[in-house]
Motif scaffolding. Structure first.
Motif, PDB file in Angstrom:
ATOM      1  N   PRO A  29       0.827  -1.209   0.000  1.00 53.59           N
ATOM      2  CA  PRO A  29       0.000   0.000   0.000  1.00 53.59           C
ATOM      3  C   PRO A  29       0.864   1.263   0.000  1.00 53.59           C
ATOM      4  O   PRO A  29       2.026   1.229   0.410  1.00 53.59           O
ATOM      5  N   PRO A  30       0.302   2.379  -0.455  1.00 49.16           N
ATOM      6  CA  PRO A  30       1.086   3.613  -0.551  1.00 49.16           C
ATOM      7  C   PRO A  30       1.583   4.134   0.793  1.00 49.16           C
ATOM      8  O   PRO A  30       2.582   4.851   0.834  1.00 49.16           O
ATOM      9  N   GLU A  31       0.940   3.773   1.885  1.00 52.04           N
ATOM     10  CA  GLU A  31       1.374   4.262   3.200  1.00 52.04           C
ATOM     11  C   GLU A  31       2.502   3.419   3.799  1.00 52.04           C
ATOM     12  O   GLU A  31       2.931   3.650   4.919  1.00 52.04           O
ATOM     13  N   VAL A  32       2.993   2.444   3.040  1.00 58.57           N
ATOM     14  CA  VAL A  32       4.121   1.627   3.473  1.00 58.57           C
ATOM     15  C   VAL A  32       5.303   1.936   2.550  1.00 58.57           C
ATOM     16  O   VAL A  32       5.178   1.905   1.334  1.00 58.57           O
ATOM     17  N   LEU A  33       6.422   2.264   3.150  1.00 54.48           N
ATOM     18  CA  LEU A  33       7.638   2.600   2.429  1.00 54.48           C
ATOM     19  C   LEU A  33       8.595   1.429   2.532  1.00 54.48           C
ATOM     20  O   LEU A  33       8.968   1.029   3.634  1.00 54.48           O
ATOM     21  N   VAL A  34       8.974   0.854   1.394  1.00 56.67           N
ATOM     22  CA  VAL A  34       9.886  -0.291   1.390  1.00 56.67           C
ATOM     23  C   VAL A  34      11.201   0.136   0.743  1.00 56.67           C
ATOM     24  O   VAL A  34      11.216   0.610  -0.392  1.00 56.67           O
ATOM     25  N   LEU A  35      12.276  -0.030   1.508  1.00 58.13           N
ATOM     26  CA  LEU A  35      13.604   0.362   1.047  1.00 58.13           C
ATOM     27  C   LEU A  35      14.534  -0.848   0.994  1.00 58.13           C
ATOM     28  O   LEU A  35      14.290  -1.859   1.662  1.00 58.13           O
ATOM     29  N   ALA A  36      15.599  -0.711   0.238  1.00 59.15           N
ATOM     30  CA  ALA A  36      16.650  -1.730   0.238  1.00 59.15           C
ATOM     31  C   ALA A  36      17.298  -1.747   1.619  1.00 59.15           C
ATOM     32  O   ALA A  36      17.512  -0.701   2.231  1.00 59.15           O
ATOM     33  N   GLU A  37      17.588  -2.924   2.099  1.00 59.08           N
ATOM     34  CA  GLU A  37      18.200  -3.089   3.423  1.00 59.08           C
ATOM     35  C   GLU A  37      19.476  -2.267   3.577  1.00 59.08           C
ATOM     36  O   GLU A  37      19.783  -1.767   4.665  1.00 59.08           O
ATOM     37  N   ALA A  38      20.216  -2.084   2.499  1.00 59.15           N
ATOM     38  CA  ALA A  38      21.482  -1.342   2.556  1.00 59.15           C
ATOM     39  C   ALA A  38      21.299   0.069   3.107  1.00 59.15           C
ATOM     40  O   ALA A  38      22.229   0.646   3.666  1.00 59.15           O
ATOM     41  N   ALA A  39      20.099   0.627   2.996  1.00 64.21           N
ATOM     42  CA  ALA A  39      19.838   1.980   3.512  1.00 64.21           C
ATOM     43  C   ALA A  39      20.091   2.064   5.008  1.00 64.21           C
ATOM     44  O   ALA A  39      20.475   3.118   5.519  1.00 64.21           O
ATOM     45  N   MET A  40      19.888   0.971   5.726  1.00 65.85           N
ATOM     46  CA  MET A  40      20.067   0.998   7.177  1.00 65.85           C
ATOM     47  C   MET A  40      21.487   0.628   7.596  1.00 65.85           C
ATOM     48  O   MET A  40      21.832   0.704   8.769  1.00 65.85           O
ATOM     49  N   TRP A  41      22.323   0.238   6.655  1.00 66.56           N
ATOM     50  CA  TRP A  41      23.736   0.015   6.931  1.00 66.56           C
ATOM     51  C   TRP A  41      24.538   1.251   6.544  1.00 66.56           C
ATOM     52  O   TRP A  41      25.746   1.291   6.686  1.00 66.56           O
ATOM     53  N   ASN A  42      23.842   2.254   6.052  1.00 67.37           N
ATOM     54  CA  ASN A  42      24.426   3.529   5.657  1.00 67.37           C
ATOM     55  C   ASN A  42      24.197   4.521   6.796  1.00 67.37           C
ATOM     56  O   ASN A  42      23.066   4.651   7.273  1.00 67.37           O
ATOM     57  N   GLU A  43      25.225   5.205   7.231  1.00 70.55           N
ATOM     58  CA  GLU A  43      25.080   6.127   8.376  1.00 70.55           C
ATOM     59  C   GLU A  43      24.054   7.234   8.110  1.00 70.55           C
ATOM     60  O   GLU A  43      23.327   7.637   9.004  1.00 70.55           O
ATOM     61  N   GLN A  44      23.985   7.723   6.871  1.00 70.49           N
ATOM     62  CA  GLN A  44      22.985   8.744   6.546  1.00 70.49           C
ATOM     63  C   GLN A  44      21.570   8.189   6.712  1.00 70.49           C
ATOM     64  O   GLN A  44      20.681   8.862   7.215  1.00 70.49           O
ATOM     65  N   GLY A  45      21.368   6.950   6.301  1.00 73.45           N
ATOM     66  CA  GLY A  45      20.058   6.319   6.440  1.00 73.45           C
ATOM     67  C   GLY A  45      19.639   6.200   7.895  1.00 73.45           C
ATOM     68  O   GLY A  45      18.515   6.539   8.269  1.00 73.45           O
ATOM     69  N   LEU A  46      20.552   5.714   8.729  1.00 72.78           N
ATOM     70  CA  LEU A  46      20.259   5.611  10.162  1.00 72.78           C
ATOM     71  C   LEU A  46      19.983   6.984  10.760  1.00 72.78           C
ATOM     72  O   LEU A  46      19.061   7.141  11.569  1.00 72.78           O
ATOM     73  N   ALA A  47      20.762   7.976  10.360  1.00 73.46           N
ATOM     74  CA  ALA A  47      20.559   9.332  10.880  1.00 73.46           C
ATOM     75  C   ALA A  47      19.181   9.857  10.497  1.00 73.46           C
ATOM     76  O   ALA A  47      18.514  10.513  11.308  1.00 73.46           O
ATOM     77  N   GLN A  48      18.727   9.562   9.281  1.00 69.95           N
ATOM     78  CA  GLN A  48      17.394  10.008   8.845  1.00 69.95           C
ATOM     79  C   GLN A  48      16.296   9.369   9.699  1.00 69.95           C
ATOM     80  O   GLN A  48      15.350  10.038  10.124  1.00 69.95           O
ATOM     81  N   VAL A  49      16.425   8.077   9.939  1.00 66.90           N
ATOM     82  CA  VAL A  49      15.424   7.378  10.746  1.00 66.90           C
ATOM     83  C   VAL A  49      15.412   7.942  12.167  1.00 66.90           C
ATOM     84  O   VAL A  49      14.347   8.270  12.709  1.00 66.90           O
ATOM     85  N   ARG A  50      16.570   8.074  12.768  1.00 65.25           N
ATOM     86  CA  ARG A  50      16.643   8.581  14.140  1.00 65.25           C
ATOM     87  C   ARG A  50      16.115  10.009  14.234  1.00 65.25           C
ATOM     88  O   ARG A  50      15.382  10.343  15.169  1.00 65.25           O
ATOM     89  N   SER A  51      16.454  10.852  13.278  1.00 69.80           N
ATOM     90  CA  SER A  51      15.979  12.237  13.269  1.00 69.80           C
ATOM     91  C   SER A  51      14.454  12.286  13.145  1.00 69.80           C
ATOM     92  O   SER A  51      13.784  13.042  13.856  1.00 69.80           O
ATOM     93  N   THR A  52      13.912  11.478  12.258  1.00 67.57           N
ATOM     94  CA  THR A  52      12.454  11.450  12.075  1.00 67.57           C
ATOM     95  C   THR A  52      11.766  10.943  13.334  1.00 67.57           C
ATOM     96  O   THR A  52      10.730  11.485  13.745  1.00 67.57           O
ATOM     97  N   LEU A  53      12.329   9.940  13.970  1.00 64.48           N
ATOM     98  CA  LEU A  53      11.749   9.434  15.217  1.00 64.48           C
ATOM     99  C   LEU A  53      11.766  10.513  16.304  1.00 64.48           C
ATOM    100  O   LEU A  53      10.796  10.666  17.051  1.00 64.48           O
ATOM    101  N   ARG A  54      12.839  11.271  16.376  1.00 60.82           N
ATOM    102  CA  ARG A  54      12.895  12.372  17.356  1.00 60.82           C
ATOM    103  C   ARG A  54      11.805  13.402  17.061  1.00 60.82           C
ATOM    104  O   ARG A  54      11.148  13.894  17.968  1.00 60.82           O
ATOM    105  N   GLU A  55      11.615  13.730  15.775  1.00 58.55           N
ATOM    106  CA  GLU A  55      10.579  14.681  15.387  1.00 58.55           C
ATOM    107  C   GLU A  55       9.189  14.180  15.757  1.00 58.55           C
ATOM    108  O   GLU A  55       8.292  14.968  16.043  1.00 58.55           O
ATOM    109  N   LEU A  56       9.007  12.874  15.755  1.00 54.66           N
ATOM    110  CA  LEU A  56       7.724  12.279  16.140  1.00 54.66           C
ATOM    111  C   LEU A  56       7.558  12.228  17.653  1.00 54.66           C
ATOM    112  O   LEU A  56       6.533  11.779  18.157  1.00 54.66           O
TER     113      LEU A  56
END
Length: 131
Positions: A29-56
């Motif tokens: 469904p459009p409300e689910v975002l599916v990314l390649a696993e490599a995004a979470m082994w990338n420091e920028q990817g982890l930083a984006q997730v952590r930053s978004t979680l803080r904003e929430l």
């Protein structure tokens, strides 16, 4: 328990039962975002997730692993990754979810998917290609 609450929020067969997008036969469904696993082994990817979680407003979240070992994590160390066992992450609100599958993907749902979609500048490079 966190597992039971997650089942009621995301349905039977959902990530608390270790089967969610993109592993389901249904179209993602459009409300689910599916990314390649490599995004979470990338420091920028982890930083984006952590930053978004803080904003929430998130400070702590639960990590549920396929091996039945659960963790309470601070947002500064959360790393939604597949590490040989499937994992599900959410907080007490259950307004967002992350799911790391053995299929080389990480799926985000709810407010986290929306936040990542609107704030991650080069998200397109990590999106999972439809089969």
């Amino acid at each position: 328990s966190s597992r039971q609450r997650g089942r009621s929020s995301y349905g039977d067969g959902g990530p608390m039962d270790r089967r969610w997008y993109p592993l389901l036969a249904d179209p993602t469904p459009p409300e689910v975002l599916v990314l390649a696993e490599a995004a979470m082994w990338n420091e920028q990817g982890l930083a984006q997730v952590r930053s978004t979680l803080r904003e929430l407003g998130g400070r702590r979240m639960t990590e549920l692993r396929e091996d039945s070992i659960d963790y309470l994590l601070d947002v500064d160390i959360v790393a939604p990754r597949y590490t040989g066992v499937e994992g599900v992450w959410s907080d007490d609100t259950l307004s967002w979810i992350a799911y790391a599958s053995p299929e080389g993907t990480i799926a985000f749902g709810g407010q986290l998917a929306v936040g990542l979609s609107t704030t991650w500048p080069d998200l397109y490079r990590w999106r999972r290609s439809p089969e």
